[in-house]
Design an enzyme around this catalytic site. Sequence first.
Site, PDB file in Angstrom:
ATOM      1  N   LYS A   1      62.010  72.238  30.503  1.00  0.00           N
ATOM      2  CA  LYS A   1      61.044  73.223  30.795  1.00  0.00           C
ATOM      3  C   LYS A   1      61.585  74.430  29.955  1.00  0.00           C
ATOM      4  O   LYS A   1      60.619  75.225  29.215  1.00  0.00           O
ATOM      5  CB  LYS A   1      60.923  73.493  32.084  1.00  0.00           C
ATOM      6  CG  LYS A   1      60.303  72.389  32.862  1.00  0.00           C
ATOM      7  CD  LYS A   1      60.263  72.896  34.485  1.00  0.00           C
ATOM      8  CE  LYS A   1      61.218  73.294  35.225  1.00  0.00           C
ATOM      9  NZ  LYS A   1      62.240  72.404  35.489  1.00  0.00           N
TER      10      LYS A   1
ATOM     11  N   ARG B   1      58.648  75.946  43.803  1.00  0.00           N
ATOM     12  CA  ARG B   1      59.442  74.531  43.761  1.00  0.00           C
ATOM     13  C   ARG B   1      59.288  74.263  45.189  1.00  0.00           C
ATOM     14  O   ARG B   1      59.698  73.290  45.437  1.00  0.00           O
ATOM     15  CB  ARG B   1      61.080  75.088  43.766  1.00  0.00           C
ATOM     16  CG  ARG B   1      61.422  74.869  42.383  1.00  0.00           C
ATOM     17  CD  ARG B   1      63.178  75.240  42.398  1.00  0.00           C
ATOM     18  NE  ARG B   1      63.820  74.658  41.518  1.00  0.00           N
ATOM     19  CZ  ARG B   1      64.344  74.914  40.359  1.00  0.00           C
ATOM     20  NH1 ARG B   1      63.737  76.109  39.780  1.00  0.00           N
ATOM     21  NH2 ARG B   1      65.124  74.457  39.743  1.00  0.00           N
TER      22      ARG B   1
ATOM     23  N   ARG C   1      74.120  69.670  28.747  1.00  0.00           N
ATOM     24  CA  ARG C   1      73.767  70.916  28.414  1.00  0.00           C
ATOM     25  C   ARG C   1      74.852  71.901  28.199  1.00  0.00           C
ATOM     26  O   ARG C   1      75.780  72.091  29.247  1.00  0.00           O
ATOM     27  CB  ARG C   1      72.878  70.894  29.641  1.00  0.00           C
ATOM     28  CG  ARG C   1      72.164  72.711  29.205  1.00  0.00           C
ATOM     29  CD  ARG C   1      70.765  72.929  30.043  1.00  0.00           C
ATOM     30  NE  ARG C   1      71.026  72.857  31.489  1.00  0.00           N
ATOM     31  CZ  ARG C   1      69.783  72.871  32.200  1.00  0.00           C
ATOM     32  NH1 ARG C   1      68.812  73.121  31.755  1.00  0.00           N
ATOM     33  NH2 ARG C   1      70.023  72.971  33.538  1.00  0.00           N
TER      34      ARG C   1
ATOM     35  N   ARG D   1      76.682  75.325  32.332  1.00  0.00           N
ATOM     36  CA  ARG D   1      76.404  76.203  33.804  1.00  0.00           C
ATOM     37  C   ARG D   1      77.005  75.455  34.868  1.00  0.00           C
ATOM     38  O   ARG D   1      77.199  74.506  34.949  1.00  0.00           O
ATOM     39  CB  ARG D   1      74.932  75.965  33.979  1.00  0.00           C
ATOM     40  CG  ARG D   1      74.081  77.168  33.476  1.00  0.00           C
ATOM     41  CD  ARG D   1      72.366  76.891  33.374  1.00  0.00           C
ATOM     42  NE  ARG D   1      72.091  76.270  34.845  1.00  0.00           N
ATOM     43  CZ  ARG D   1      70.794  76.164  34.906  1.00  0.00           C
ATOM     44  NH1 ARG D   1      69.793  76.368  34.007  1.00  0.00           N
ATOM     45  NH2 ARG D   1      70.351  75.671  36.213  1.00  0.00           N
TER      46      ARG D   1
ATOM     47  N   ARG E   1      70.613  68.780  43.154  1.00  0.00           N
ATOM     48  CA  ARG E   1      69.454  69.296  42.493  1.00  0.00           C
ATOM     49  C   ARG E   1      68.183  68.253  42.363  1.00  0.00           C
ATOM     50  O   ARG E   1      67.191  68.530  42.552  1.00  0.00           O
ATOM     51  CB  ARG E   1      69.961  70.085  41.080  1.00  0.00           C
ATOM     52  CG  ARG E   1      70.712  71.040  41.022  1.00  0.00           C
ATOM     53  CD  ARG E   1      71.343  71.726  39.932  1.00  0.00           C
ATOM     54  NE  ARG E   1      70.430  72.172  39.091  1.00  0.00           N
ATOM     55  CZ  ARG E   1      70.417  72.355  37.657  1.00  0.00           C
ATOM     56  NH1 ARG E   1      71.487  71.667  37.160  1.00  0.00           N
ATOM     57  NH2 ARG E   1      69.543  72.700  37.020  1.00  0.00           N
TER      58      ARG E   1
HETATM   59  P1  AMP Z   1      66.942  76.613  37.296  1.00  0.00           P
HETATM   60  O1  AMP Z   1      67.522  77.392  36.453  1.00  0.00           O
HETATM   61  O2  AMP Z   1      65.435  76.513  37.113  1.00  0.00           O
HETATM   62  O3  AMP Z   1      67.287  75.210  37.130  1.00  0.00           O
HETATM   63  O4  AMP Z   1      67.282  77.074  38.506  1.00  0.00           O
HETATM   64  C1  AMP Z   1      68.611  77.060  39.166  1.00  0.00           C
HETATM   65  C2  AMP Z   1      68.909  77.305  40.713  1.00  0.00           C
HETATM   66  O5  AMP Z   1      68.355  78.317  40.848  1.00  0.00           O
HETATM   67  C3  AMP Z   1      68.253  76.367  41.370  1.00  0.00           C
HETATM   68  O6  AMP Z   1      68.963  74.842  41.484  1.00  0.00           O
HETATM   69  C4  AMP Z   1      67.873  77.007  42.814  1.00  0.00           C
HETATM   70  O7  AMP Z   1      69.418  76.997  43.497  1.00  0.00           O
HETATM   71  C5  AMP Z   1      67.947  78.328  42.397  1.00  0.00           C
HETATM   72  N1  AMP Z   1      66.160  78.517  42.035  1.00  0.00           N
HETATM   73  C6  AMP Z   1      65.448  78.532  41.000  1.00  0.00           C
HETATM   74  N2  AMP Z   1      64.234  78.871  41.158  1.00  0.00           N
HETATM   75  C7  AMP Z   1      63.882  78.598  42.508  1.00  0.00           C
HETATM   76  C8  AMP Z   1      62.989  78.572  43.392  1.00  0.00           C
HETATM   77  N3  AMP Z   1      61.708  78.533  43.093  1.00  0.00           N
HETATM   78  N4  AMP Z   1      63.099  78.256  44.647  1.00  0.00           N
HETATM   79  C9  AMP Z   1      64.264  78.102  45.231  1.00  0.00           C
HETATM   80  N5  AMP Z   1      65.597  77.946  44.459  1.00  0.00           N
HETATM   81  C10 AMP Z   1      65.364  78.221  43.054  1.00  0.00           C
END
Ligand code: AMP
Length: 215
Positions: A13, A88, A127, A160, A171
């Site tokens: 994404k 989410r 990654r 990360r 996740r």
């Molecule tokens: P991402 O970079 O989108 O993979 O997000 C990394 C982490 O941030 C996720 O595993 C969650 O812990 C937190 N996170 C990001 N977006 C959300 C969301 N919309 N709701 C809850 N937690 C989020």
Amino acid sequence: MNLILLGAPGTGKGTLADGIRKATGIAHVSTGDLFRANIKEGTPLGKEAEGYMARGELVPDSLTIAMLEARLGQDDCRAGFMLDGFPRTVAQADALAAFLAAKGWRIDAVLNVTLADATIQDRLSGRRVCASCGRSYNLQAMPPKVEGVCDDCGGAVEQRPDDRPETIANRLRAYHEKTRPLVDYYGGRGLLHGFDNEIGSKETLQRILRLLAGL
Ligand code: AMP
């Protein structure tokens, strides 16, 4: 034009969002990036979010929704935005719908990006991300020219913390339990467009841009 990018972690994404931003100029709003920036700056929100993120769990809806609404209130979102990593949960989607309705805004399309689970595992474990500019790399498919150094800005290219194997499983579980229902949520509202990213991000981006040109 307002878009949502839906899809499990590791489906690409972020890379697609970058391509869409370059082609359309709309703002890229990633809740994951916003949380990471808060952690880096040591804000109270960052301190609250950090533990959930490190475990691969979702940050509570109340914190996430407040942060997202504040971001959508910024000027650059008036000309259009794409949400990456939000909503989410169904509660987040409902809150977003209410927020947009109050502003007289709407979502034009939801792009559902998919990949086979095995491909996701490979992509997340390979990654690497630039700690300075956020550019994404993959050790197999797209490594930086010099190991550990960002091609664009010379920053440190690192894994990360939540891309470690033990956290990846959490996740993906959070995605299947809490986020996957949004496919039906937006499908039922006639907004969903599916993109299988097995063909590669370049081709998927072209397909997305063709869809957006016709909206
Ligand atoms: P991402 O970079 O989108 O993979 O997000 C990394 C982490 O941030 C996720 O595993 C969650 O812990 C937190 N996170 C990001 N977006 C959300 C969301 N919309 N709701 C809850 N937690 C989020």
